[in-house]
Design a protein around this motif. Structure first.
Motif, PDB file in Angstrom:
ATOM      1  N   LEU A 115     -55.552  -1.524  72.094  1.00 14.59           N
ATOM      2  CA  LEU A 115     -56.446  -2.792  71.742  1.00 14.59           C
ATOM      3  C   LEU A 115     -56.646  -2.862  70.015  1.00 14.59           C
ATOM      4  CD1 LEU A 115     -58.772  -3.302  74.651  1.00 14.59           C
ATOM      5  CD2 LEU A 115     -56.669  -4.573  74.172  1.00 14.59           C
ATOM      6  N   THR A 116     -56.468  -1.576  69.794  1.00 16.82           N
ATOM      7  CA  THR A 116     -56.891  -1.507  68.256  1.00 16.82           C
ATOM      8  C   THR A 116     -55.639  -1.190  67.189  1.00 16.82           C
ATOM      9  OG1 THR A 116     -57.179   1.109  68.443  1.00 16.82           O
ATOM     10  CG2 THR A 116     -59.056  -0.280  68.826  1.00 16.82           C
ATOM     11  N   LEU A 117     -56.113  -1.407  65.937  1.00 19.72           N
ATOM     12  CA  LEU A 117     -54.996  -1.095  65.009  1.00 19.72           C
ATOM     13  C   LEU A 117     -54.751   0.432  64.644  1.00 19.72           C
ATOM     14  CD1 LEU A 117     -56.366  -3.672  62.240  1.00 19.72           C
ATOM     15  CD2 LEU A 117     -54.269  -3.872  63.872  1.00 19.72           C
ATOM     16  N   ASP A 118     -55.891   1.132  64.922  1.00 20.70           N
ATOM     17  CA  ASP A 118     -55.807   2.545  64.778  1.00 20.70           C
ATOM     18  C   ASP A 118     -57.048   3.221  65.349  1.00 20.70           C
ATOM     19  OD1 ASP A 118     -54.864   5.006  64.329  1.00 20.70           O
ATOM     20  OD2 ASP A 118     -54.916   5.126  62.401  1.00 20.70           O
ATOM     21  N   TRP A 119     -57.236   4.403  65.793  1.00 21.55           N
ATOM     22  CA  TRP A 119     -58.509   5.137  66.108  1.00 21.55           C
ATOM     23  C   TRP A 119     -58.411   6.543  65.890  1.00 21.55           C
ATOM     24  CZ3 TRP A 119     -59.166   8.922  69.749  1.00 21.55           C
ATOM     25  CH2 TRP A 119     -58.062   9.133  70.574  1.00 21.55           C
ATOM     26  N   GLY A 120     -59.443   7.242  65.706  1.00 23.20           N
ATOM     27  CA  GLY A 120     -59.140   8.617  65.411  1.00 23.20           C
ATOM     28  C   GLY A 120     -60.752   9.208  65.637  1.00 23.20           C
ATOM     29  N   VAL A 121     -60.764  10.458  65.009  1.00 24.38           N
ATOM     30  CA  VAL A 121     -61.980  11.214  65.245  1.00 24.38           C
ATOM     31  C   VAL A 121     -62.192  11.889  63.782  1.00 24.38           C
ATOM     32  CG1 VAL A 121     -63.047  13.147  66.500  1.00 24.38           C
ATOM     33  CG2 VAL A 121     -61.563  11.610  67.740  1.00 24.38           C
ATOM     34  N   HIS A 122     -63.367  12.059  63.258  1.00 22.82           N
ATOM     35  CA  HIS A 122     -63.571  12.841  62.355  1.00 22.82           C
ATOM     36  C   HIS A 122     -65.048  13.568  62.659  1.00 22.82           C
ATOM     37  CE1 HIS A 122     -66.205   9.959  60.476  1.00 22.82           C
ATOM     38  NE2 HIS A 122     -65.556   9.079  60.732  1.00 22.82           N
ATOM     39  N   HIS A 123     -65.147  14.872  62.291  1.00 24.50           N
ATOM     40  CA  HIS A 123     -66.429  15.632  62.648  1.00 24.50           C
ATOM     41  C   HIS A 123     -66.447  16.441  61.485  1.00 24.50           C
ATOM     42  CE1 HIS A 123     -64.039  19.136  63.762  1.00 24.50           C
ATOM     43  NE2 HIS A 123     -63.119  18.449  64.002  1.00 24.50           N
ATOM     44  N   ASP A 124     -68.078  17.152  61.662  1.00 28.43           N
ATOM     45  CA  ASP A 124     -68.294  18.037  60.655  1.00 28.43           C
ATOM     46  C   ASP A 124     -69.157  19.067  61.629  1.00 28.43           C
ATOM     47  OD1 ASP A 124     -71.009  17.165  60.957  1.00 28.43           O
ATOM     48  OD2 ASP A 124     -70.882  15.942  59.226  1.00 28.43           O
ATOM     49  N   ALA A 125     -69.930  20.096  61.104  1.00 33.59           N
ATOM     50  CA  ALA A 125     -70.539  21.062  61.874  1.00 33.59           C
ATOM     51  C   ALA A 125     -71.544  20.459  62.756  1.00 33.59           C
ATOM     52  CB  ALA A 125     -71.255  22.104  61.007  1.00 33.59           C
ATOM     53  N   ALA A 126     -72.135  19.245  62.550  1.00 36.43           N
ATOM     54  CA  ALA A 126     -73.336  18.804  63.189  1.00 36.43           C
ATOM     55  C   ALA A 126     -72.973  17.664  64.063  1.00 36.43           C
ATOM     56  CB  ALA A 126     -74.373  18.523  62.252  1.00 36.43           C
ATOM     57  N   GLU A 127     -72.035  16.620  63.729  1.00 30.86           N
ATOM     58  CA  GLU A 127     -71.631  15.541  64.438  1.00 30.86           C
ATOM     59  C   GLU A 127     -70.182  15.129  64.537  1.00 30.86           C
ATOM     60  OE1 GLU A 127     -75.329  13.034  62.982  1.00 30.86           O
ATOM     61  OE2 GLU A 127     -73.698  12.475  61.979  1.00 30.86           O
ATOM     62  N   LYS A 128     -69.958  14.422  65.495  1.00 34.25           N
ATOM     63  CA  LYS A 128     -68.440  13.886  65.612  1.00 34.25           C
ATOM     64  C   LYS A 128     -68.862  12.263  65.691  1.00 34.25           C
ATOM     65  CE  LYS A 128     -66.713  13.783  69.829  1.00 34.25           C
ATOM     66  NZ  LYS A 128     -67.869  14.351  70.261  1.00 34.25           N
ATOM     67  N   THR A 129     -67.603  11.725  65.283  1.00 33.97           N
ATOM     68  CA  THR A 129     -67.679  10.393  65.057  1.00 33.97           C
ATOM     69  C   THR A 129     -66.225   9.753  65.627  1.00 33.97           C
ATOM     70  OG1 THR A 129     -68.863   9.987  63.307  1.00 33.97           O
ATOM     71  CG2 THR A 129     -67.781   8.077  63.724  1.00 33.97           C
ATOM     72  N   VAL A 130     -66.168   8.846  66.688  1.00 30.13           N
ATOM     73  CA  VAL A 130     -65.002   8.219  67.141  1.00 30.13           C
ATOM     74  C   VAL A 130     -65.100   7.006  66.668  1.00 30.13           C
ATOM     75  CG1 VAL A 130     -63.628   7.938  69.305  1.00 30.13           C
ATOM     76  CG2 VAL A 130     -65.245   9.930  69.231  1.00 30.13           C
TER      77      VAL A 130
END
Length: 137
Positions: A115-130
């Motif tokens: 349903l999306t144009l794109d999706w992914g994940v980025h993270h650092d030592a404390a958090e993750k964002t989908v």
């Protein structure tokens, strides 16, 4: 509606953040998002897909991390960006494997991908964002 309130409302439509730390019920989160995205007008089908994708991302944060932090949306020239951030950055490798085609898990993320144009994940030592980029038309 006075000018200051109208300007604040328009700015709210461009970008918003919902605090997920107290784990609000998903219908509450859906109503909040729909209320902001339908200011002015929005095609019903596109809104439904957007709410479905946001619901999937929030539910994943609830079910798989236990430490959801926030849902953020922002309008961009290329689409509407949804981001769900949690405090479980170690789970990013699993999501990356699902994105790269691992089988047996990620059914909801398969829906997100379709349903999306794109999706992914980025993270650092404390958090993750989908994140997921929704088409606006």
């Amino acid at each position: 509606m006075d000018t200051d309130r109208l300007c604040a409302r328009v700015a709210e439509v461009a970008e918003g953040v919902y605090d997920l730390r107290l784990r609000p019920d998903p219908p509450v989160v859906r109503r909040w998002l729909a209320g902001r995205l339908t200011f002015g007008t929005a095609p019903a089908a596109a809104l439904g897909y957007t709410v479905l994708v946001a619901d999937e991302l929030v539910t994943n944060a609830y079910d798989h991390t236990g430490v959801p932090l926030r849902l953020r949306y922002s309008r961009h020239r290329t689409g509407l960006l949804l981001e769900v951030t949690d405090a479980a950055p170690g789970k990013a490798q699993t999501l990356a494997a699902i994105r790269d085609g691992a089988r047996g898990a990620g059914t909801g993320l398969a829906v997100v991908a379709s349903l999306t144009l794109d999706w992914g994940v980025h993270h650092d030592a404390a958090e993750k964002t989908v994140w997921a980029l929704m088409p606006t038309k």
